[in-house]
Structures are given as structure tokens and as C-alpha cells.
Design a protein around this motif. Structure first.
Motif, PDB file in Angstrom:
ATOM      1  N   VAL A 460      35.908  -7.503   4.043  1.00 23.22           N
ATOM      2  CA  VAL A 460      35.293  -6.336   3.391  1.00 23.22           C
ATOM      3  C   VAL A 460      35.234  -6.615   1.894  1.00 23.22           C
ATOM      4  O   VAL A 460      36.223  -7.031   1.285  1.00 23.22           O
ATOM      5  CB  VAL A 460      36.098  -5.057   3.681  1.00 23.22           C
ATOM      6  CG1 VAL A 460      35.511  -3.871   2.940  1.00 23.22           C
ATOM      7  CG2 VAL A 460      36.130  -4.779   5.181  1.00 23.22           C
ATOM      8  N   ARG A 461      34.064  -6.358   1.278  1.00 24.06           N
ATOM      9  CA  ARG A 461      33.837  -6.703  -0.119  1.00 24.06           C
ATOM     10  C   ARG A 461      33.386  -5.483  -0.925  1.00 24.06           C
ATOM     11  O   ARG A 461      32.912  -4.504  -0.363  1.00 24.06           O
ATOM     12  CB  ARG A 461      32.772  -7.810  -0.214  1.00 24.06           C
ATOM     13  CG  ARG A 461      33.169  -9.072   0.536  1.00 24.06           C
ATOM     14  CD  ARG A 461      32.009  -9.949   0.926  1.00 24.06           C
ATOM     15  NE  ARG A 461      32.450 -11.145   1.655  1.00 24.06           N
ATOM     16  CZ  ARG A 461      31.661 -12.047   2.181  1.00 24.06           C
ATOM     17  NH1 ARG A 461      30.340 -11.907   2.076  1.00 24.06           N
ATOM     18  NH2 ARG A 461      32.140 -13.089   2.827  1.00 24.06           N
ATOM     19  N   LEU A 519      28.181 -10.364   8.973  1.00 30.37           N
ATOM     20  CA  LEU A 519      29.478 -10.750   8.425  1.00 30.37           C
ATOM     21  C   LEU A 519      29.666 -10.333   6.974  1.00 30.37           C
ATOM     22  O   LEU A 519      30.777 -10.438   6.453  1.00 30.37           O
ATOM     23  CB  LEU A 519      29.644 -12.273   8.542  1.00 30.37           C
ATOM     24  CG  LEU A 519      29.613 -12.807   9.976  1.00 30.37           C
ATOM     25  CD1 LEU A 519      29.374 -14.300   9.982  1.00 30.37           C
ATOM     26  CD2 LEU A 519      30.888 -12.450  10.717  1.00 30.37           C
ATOM     27  N   HIS A 520      28.602  -9.902   6.325  1.00 29.46           N
ATOM     28  CA  HIS A 520      28.708  -9.452   4.933  1.00 29.46           C
ATOM     29  C   HIS A 520      28.785  -7.931   4.916  1.00 29.46           C
ATOM     30  O   HIS A 520      27.797  -7.251   5.221  1.00 29.46           O
ATOM     31  CB  HIS A 520      27.503  -9.931   4.121  1.00 29.46           C
ATOM     32  CG  HIS A 520      27.440  -9.320   2.745  1.00 29.46           C
ATOM     33  ND1 HIS A 520      28.322  -9.655   1.755  1.00 29.46           N
ATOM     34  CD2 HIS A 520      26.603  -8.384   2.210  1.00 29.46           C
ATOM     35  CE1 HIS A 520      28.035  -8.954   0.662  1.00 29.46           C
ATOM     36  NE2 HIS A 520      27.003  -8.184   0.917  1.00 29.46           N
ATOM     37  N   PHE A 521      29.955  -7.393   4.585  1.00 27.61           N
ATOM     38  CA  PHE A 521      30.141  -5.944   4.546  1.00 27.61           C
ATOM     39  C   PHE A 521      30.628  -5.549   3.157  1.00 27.61           C
ATOM     40  O   PHE A 521      31.721  -5.927   2.743  1.00 27.61           O
ATOM     41  CB  PHE A 521      31.146  -5.496   5.609  1.00 27.61           C
ATOM     42  CG  PHE A 521      31.190  -4.007   5.792  1.00 27.61           C
ATOM     43  CD1 PHE A 521      30.275  -3.370   6.616  1.00 27.61           C
ATOM     44  CD2 PHE A 521      32.132  -3.236   5.116  1.00 27.61           C
ATOM     45  CE1 PHE A 521      30.295  -1.985   6.778  1.00 27.61           C
ATOM     46  CE2 PHE A 521      32.172  -1.866   5.265  1.00 27.61           C
ATOM     47  CZ  PHE A 521      31.253  -1.235   6.102  1.00 27.61           C
ATOM     48  N   ASN A 522      29.790  -4.821   2.435  1.00 27.96           N
ATOM     49  CA  ASN A 522      30.101  -4.382   1.082  1.00 27.96           C
ATOM     50  C   ASN A 522      30.139  -2.860   1.068  1.00 27.96           C
ATOM     51  O   ASN A 522      29.131  -2.202   1.330  1.00 27.96           O
ATOM     52  CB  ASN A 522      29.034  -4.912   0.109  1.00 27.96           C
ATOM     53  CG  ASN A 522      29.380  -4.634  -1.345  1.00 27.96           C
ATOM     54  OD1 ASN A 522      30.017  -3.633  -1.676  1.00 27.96           O
ATOM     55  ND2 ASN A 522      28.958  -5.531  -2.231  1.00 27.96           N
ATOM     56  N   THR A 523      31.292  -2.291   0.758  1.00 26.79           N
ATOM     57  CA  THR A 523      31.438  -0.831   0.810  1.00 26.79           C
ATOM     58  C   THR A 523      30.589  -0.122  -0.235  1.00 26.79           C
ATOM     59  O   THR A 523      30.344   1.078  -0.119  1.00 26.79           O
ATOM     60  CB  THR A 523      32.915  -0.427   0.627  1.00 26.79           C
ATOM     61  OG1 THR A 523      33.403  -0.953  -0.611  1.00 26.79           O
ATOM     62  CG2 THR A 523      33.762  -0.963   1.776  1.00 26.79           C
ATOM     63  N   ASP A 524      30.131  -0.855  -1.261  1.00 23.87           N
ATOM     64  CA  ASP A 524      29.232  -0.259  -2.253  1.00 23.87           C
ATOM     65  C   ASP A 524      27.791  -0.235  -1.759  1.00 23.87           C
ATOM     66  O   ASP A 524      26.948   0.453  -2.346  1.00 23.87           O
ATOM     67  CB  ASP A 524      29.308  -1.034  -3.575  1.00 23.87           C
ATOM     68  CG  ASP A 524      30.656  -0.870  -4.263  1.00 23.87           C
ATOM     69  OD1 ASP A 524      31.191   0.266  -4.250  1.00 23.87           O
ATOM     70  OD2 ASP A 524      31.189  -1.861  -4.771  1.00 23.87           O
ATOM     71  N   HIS A 525      27.501  -0.972  -0.722  1.00 23.74           N
ATOM     72  CA  HIS A 525      26.152  -1.003  -0.134  1.00 23.74           C
ATOM     73  C   HIS A 525      26.303  -0.968   1.391  1.00 23.74           C
ATOM     74  O   HIS A 525      26.008  -1.948   2.079  1.00 23.74           O
ATOM     75  CB  HIS A 525      25.407  -2.272  -0.567  1.00 23.74           C
ATOM     76  CG  HIS A 525      25.401  -2.494  -2.050  1.00 23.74           C
ATOM     77  ND1 HIS A 525      24.531  -1.848  -2.889  1.00 23.74           N
ATOM     78  CD2 HIS A 525      26.194  -3.279  -2.836  1.00 23.74           C
ATOM     79  CE1 HIS A 525      24.772  -2.239  -4.147  1.00 23.74           C
ATOM     80  NE2 HIS A 525      25.771  -3.102  -4.135  1.00 23.74           N
ATOM     81  N   PRO A 526      26.748   0.171   1.937  1.00 23.84           N
ATOM     82  CA  PRO A 526      27.107   0.218   3.360  1.00 23.84           C
ATOM     83  C   PRO A 526      25.935   0.164   4.338  1.00 23.84           C
ATOM     84  O   PRO A 526      26.118  -0.186   5.501  1.00 23.84           O
ATOM     85  CB  PRO A 526      27.846   1.565   3.486  1.00 23.84           C
ATOM     86  CG  PRO A 526      27.300   2.393   2.367  1.00 23.84           C
ATOM     87  CD  PRO A 526      27.014   1.444   1.249  1.00 23.84           C
TER      88      PRO A 526
END
Length: 537
Positions: A460-461, A519-526
């Protein structure tokens, strides 16, 4: 200096498959394989689960395998590439069976097909829980039969030779960047040599060592990806690093021991510290959801409960069947005091596979002339944003075969690969360098890199974490380049440079991707962006 017709960098399934085919097709030409440790020390060797392929055409179909791959890839797979791999894959599996690879069979003599996360049908051929090792064994036994194949061990590739080394300006905009061979550090003589090659295949494996916890062997430092990037070749989608959901939790042990997804395929259940089976809260497919979903679910449970691992429960499974199918897992757990029939296995996600890499086309060609790439170092378009379990060995065989076909077409069409005057290629210039006086400068920098990537660029990024990671990588890069310029080349400094480059590419790709996909999960861009695109660097 050495000269060869075909140069293969890496001795995993992709490199060996290609080498065998060109050697057989051109018995009068020289094929040289170079590997930086032992011939069988590759990511292939550590592939436990199996190889996916449509084998039972009554209950399975190409369309179903294609659809499963596309779903796992979360919209970013190239459909034409997926169709190529799925439809050509079974023939490549038959070839390796003919080479002597043995896959498990049922009592009736049919192949025992396994099930793994993301697959809708049983289609995984396996050899107990050491499938990759068995395939590697079969290929190496065939390689030894060909007199025109030479395999050099303990040889570290430092750089790809291009026009840059002749003093020409080479940039990303240069349209005719050409590979003429490589500079290598011979670890037995401790000298840097030139290897001049007509055609080169990069099969250098993955980059899991960029992270503190990984299932990859120590050699998986992304050297091929970094070399191509330095040579101004195209790299894409490096932000998609697959974390295997279930690596055996052993604090301080690296690499982590893999608990194959096939265990869940056979009925293993993930449970949290309270013994609760939690996957049904995250996905309707429960424990057989694709890896990105399972890894994030485990990460969420670990954060929620304040633990460093969850558990894989196999206590309800048939003991005799478990020991037969997963003998190495059973023995490994037993060696650390875990009886899998009585106790649950502590597991946690670990960096496992790079879905991005060197950008290639449908014939495994890179953006650099006379340079092909296959296996984990390549980005073919098959995996998209997340690799479907057991598609990697299949992909490696399909694209090493396609690289062989394309190279054969060139040579049989009277095409002579572009070649500089070999004598004109400059020797490696080590003037002004000295032996490193303090190895701590290298080893500590690698630890810092792995900590940065694990803490800021993991499952998580966030935008803040990615900015912090980039700032710290910039400093590591400056320090390491100064050290590289002043000290003699060693595997340690080369691997550190590779890992810093790979780290940069992962972070930069993650910063460019303003969405959460696979695989790329960014909580600022959900959410997912409506604009589907590859991030090419």
C-alpha cells in the motif's frame, strides 16, 4: 575478448530454452550462456507451484485461461499477447516434457492438474512443490548434450555495449541503438572482459532483492533491467511488483521460504491471530482470489490486529496427500518446529515478481537492435497490472521460443547482425580506480535501499511515502555513483547500482500512475483511471 554468434545472459528457463533452440538450429554457430553464480541458481529454481496451460480441453478452454489472465491483470494486459501465450503455451510445455521434465500424475496416469488463485479451472502442471527446479534440471541436462553451447559460471555482466562506448551520443530519442555485446566481470580472474555477440538475449531474472523481505534468491538484483535503462532502452510498468501473499514468516531470514499458492488451491485457509478465516470479507473468491487482493487483505489484517503475520491453516487437509504434494514445505516447517497437521503456518507477504520490466514486442524484441529479452526481466504485456499464478514459466518458454524464431528468420534471410569492428571496441577503462577500502559503504547502502522500498513502496502506497522514497534514493544514487567512479568494479557495487536504478524505476512509475490498479494501490488515488496506459520510462 570473446566473440560468439548468440549470447544468452542468464541460465533460467528463458535463457536455457532459447539457447537450446538456436544451438540445434545452427549447429555450426557458437552459443554462449553466462550466469553470475551457479548454472541452476535462478528464480526458475525457486518456482514451486507449477506451470499453467490448457491441458484438459473437455473441462477447460483457451478462452477461459485468457479470461482468467485478463481479470487478474486488471485491465492492463495486452489481449493479443495473452492469446499468443495461452494458445502457444501447451506446445511449449510438451517440448519441455520431451526434454525430460516430469510432472505429477494421478493413479490413472493422467497429469494431476492443480488449482491456484485466480484460475477458474484446474490447469496447473506441477512436480510436487519444486516444479521450477525440475524444469531447470531437464533443460540443463539437454544443454550439456550440445557441443556448440558453452556455459560460463561466475561471470557478472557490467554493461551492454552500444554506440555510446564508441563516443557517439545516445539518448532515449536515438532510433538505432544497437547491442554489440557486453562487458563482463569474470569473478574467477577478477578482470573485465569484452564479449562481442551478433545477437544477445537478456534472461537475467527479477529484482526482488530491492525489498527487505523477498522470496527471490540473493542474485535477483534487477541487473538486466538496470543495464537496458542505462543504455537508453525502454522500461515499462515497474510499479507493478507482486508480493506473494504467503511466504513463511521467519524474522531475519532472507530469502523467505515460499509457501506455494497451490496449498490454498488444495484447501488451505488463511486465518488471523484470532483464528478467524478473514478472506470472505475481502473477496467472494475467498482464499483463491488473485494475489494482489490476497496480499492487500493480509496486509490489512496485520495492520488491524497489530501483528507481523497471519496463519495458513492446513490442519484439516489429508496428511498423506499434503506430504506427497508438498514434501519440501512439510519438511521446512518441520525443521523449524511446525507440524502442519497440528499447527497453523505463520505467513506474511513478500516481494515475489516484477510484472513490468524491459519493454518487448510479440517477438521478444527490445527497443535496442539485436537485443531480445525474455522471462521476468521482460515486460511482454501478458501480466498487465498483476500476474496470474503460474503464468510466468509459461511466458518464459513462449517468448524465448519466439525470440529464437525471429532470430532464425533474420539469419536465414541473409541478414547479418550489425557489427562494429570488434578490435575497435574499447577495453574497459579502470584507470584511476582503487579497491574499495570499506565494504560497509556498499552493504549499508543496500540495507538502506531495501528499508526505503519496503517501508515506502510496498503493498500500500501514498504520495507522501513515494516522495520520501525518491528523495532518499536520490541521495543513495549520488553516493553510489561517486563510489563506483573511484573504486574497482565488484559484484557488490554493481548489484547496488542495479537495485538503486530498479528502485528509482518502481517509484517513478508509481508516481506517474495516478490511480490504484492491480498491484499498485495508492490510498491517495483509490479509484481506477478511465485512461488505460502503460508507464514507459
Amino acid at each position: 575478448m570473446q566473440q560468439t554468434d548468440f549470447l544468452v545472459i542468464g541460465s533460467g528457463i528463458a535463457g536455457l530454452t532459447y539457447a537450446l533452440k538456436v544451438a540445434k538450429q545452427f549447429p555450426d554457430k557458437k552459443v554462449l550462456i553466462i550466469t553470475k553464480t551457479q548454472a541452476d541458481e535462478t528464480n526458475t529454481k525457486y518456482a514451486q507451484g507449477g506451470v499453467a496451460g490448457v491441458w484438459d480441453e473437455v473441462n477447460d478452454s483457451y478462452d477461459k485461461h485468457i479470461e482468467d489472465t485478463l481479470i487478474a491483470g486488471d485491465g492492463l494486459c495486452k489481449r493479443d499477447i495473452v492469446e499468443i501465450v495461452v494458445k502457444e503455451g501447451p506446445q511449449r510445455i510438451k517440448e519441455i516434457i520431451n526434454y525430460g521434465a516430469e510432472f505429477d500424475k494421478t493413479e490413472s496416469g493422467e497429469y494431476a492438474l492443480g488449482m491456484e488463485g485466480g484460475h477458474s479451472k484446474h490447469r496447473i502442471l506441477h512436480h510436487k512443490d519444486v516444479t521450477g527446479q525440475e524444469m531447470e534440471r531437464a533443460l540443463l541436462s539437454q544443454v550439456r548434450l550440445h557441443k556448440n553451447i558453452k556455459l560460463i559460471k561466475h561471470c557478472f555482466v557490467v554493461d551492454i555495449i552500444t554506440q555510446h562506448h564508441f563516443g557517439y551520443l545516445v539518448t532515449k530519442a536515438t532510433t538505432d541503438i544497437t547491442c554489440y555485446g557486453v562487458y563482463v566481470l569474470n569473478l574467477e580472474t577478477n578482470t573485465i572482459q569484452k564479449i562481442i555477440a551478433g545477437i544477445t538475449l537478456l534472461a537475467s531474472g527479477g529484482c526482488g532483492q530491492a525489498y527487505r523481505t523477498t522470496t527471490n534468491p540473493k542474485i535477483a538484483t534487477g541487473d538486466g533491467i538496470a543495464m537496458v535503462y542505462r543504455a537508453k532502452g525502454r522500461i515499462e510498468n515497474m510499479e507493478f511488483i507482486q508480493f506473494h501473499p504467503t511466504a513463511l514468516y521467519e524474522p531475519g531470514v532472507s530469502p523467505s521460504f515460499l509457501i506455494t499458492e497451490a496449498v490454498r488451491g488444495d484447501g488451505g485457509i488463511l486465518r488471523n491471530k484470532d483464528g478467524e478465516g478473514f478472506m470472505e470479507r475481502y473477496d467472494s473468491r475467498k482464499d483463491l482470489a488473485p494475489r494482489d487482493i490476497v496480499a492487500r487483505a493480509i496486509d490489512s489484517e496485520m495492520k488491524r490486529t497489530g501483528t507481523e503475520h497471519v496463519y495458513l491453516d492446513c490442519r484439516h487437509m489429508n496428511e498423506e496427500k499434503f506430504i506427497h504434494h508438498f514434501p519440501n514445505i512439510y519438511e521446512k516447517c518441520k525443521s523449524i518446529g511446525i507440524d502442519v497437521m497440528q499447527q497453523m503456518i505463520p505467513v506474511a507477504p513478500a516481494a515475489h515478481y516484477s510484472c513490468g520490466g524491459i519493454k518487448t514486442d510479440e517477438w521478444a524484441r527490445t527497443s535496442i537492435i539485436n537485443l531480445y529479452a525474455a522471462g521476468e526481466c521482460a515486460s511482454t504485456g501478458l501480466h498487465g497490472a498483476n500476474r496470474l499464478a503460474s503464468n510466468s514459466l509459461l511466458e518464459a518458454m513462449v517468448f524465448s521460443h519466439r525470440a529464437y524464431l525471429h532470430a532464425t528468420g533474420l539469419l536465414q534471410g541473409n541478414h547479418t547482425p550489425a557489427a562494429m569492428n570488434a578490435a575497435a571496441i574499447p577495453d574497459w577503462d579502470a584507470q584511476g580506480t582503487t579497491d574499495p577500502r570499506e565494504m560497509i559503504l556498499i552493504t549499508q547502502s543496500q540495507k538502506e535501499l531495501q528499508q526505503i522500498m519496503s517501508d515506502y513502496v510496498g503493498i500500500v502506497r501514498t504520495d507522501v511515502r513515494l516522495r520520501r522514497a525518491m528523495k532518499r534514493l536520490d541521495l543513495l544514487y549520488e553516493e553510489t555513483e561517486q563510489l563506483y567512479a573511484s573504486t574497482k568494479v565488484s559484484p557488490q557495487i554493481c548489484e547496488l547500482r542495479s537495485l538503486i536504478t530498479v528502485g528509482y524505476l518502481i517509484v517513478k512509475g508509481a508516481q506517474f500512475r495516478k490511480e490504484s490498479r492491480g498491484l499498485h494501490f495508492n490510498t491517495d488515488h483509490p479509484g481506477k483511471s478511465a485512461l488505460l496506459q502503460d508507464i514507459v520510462l
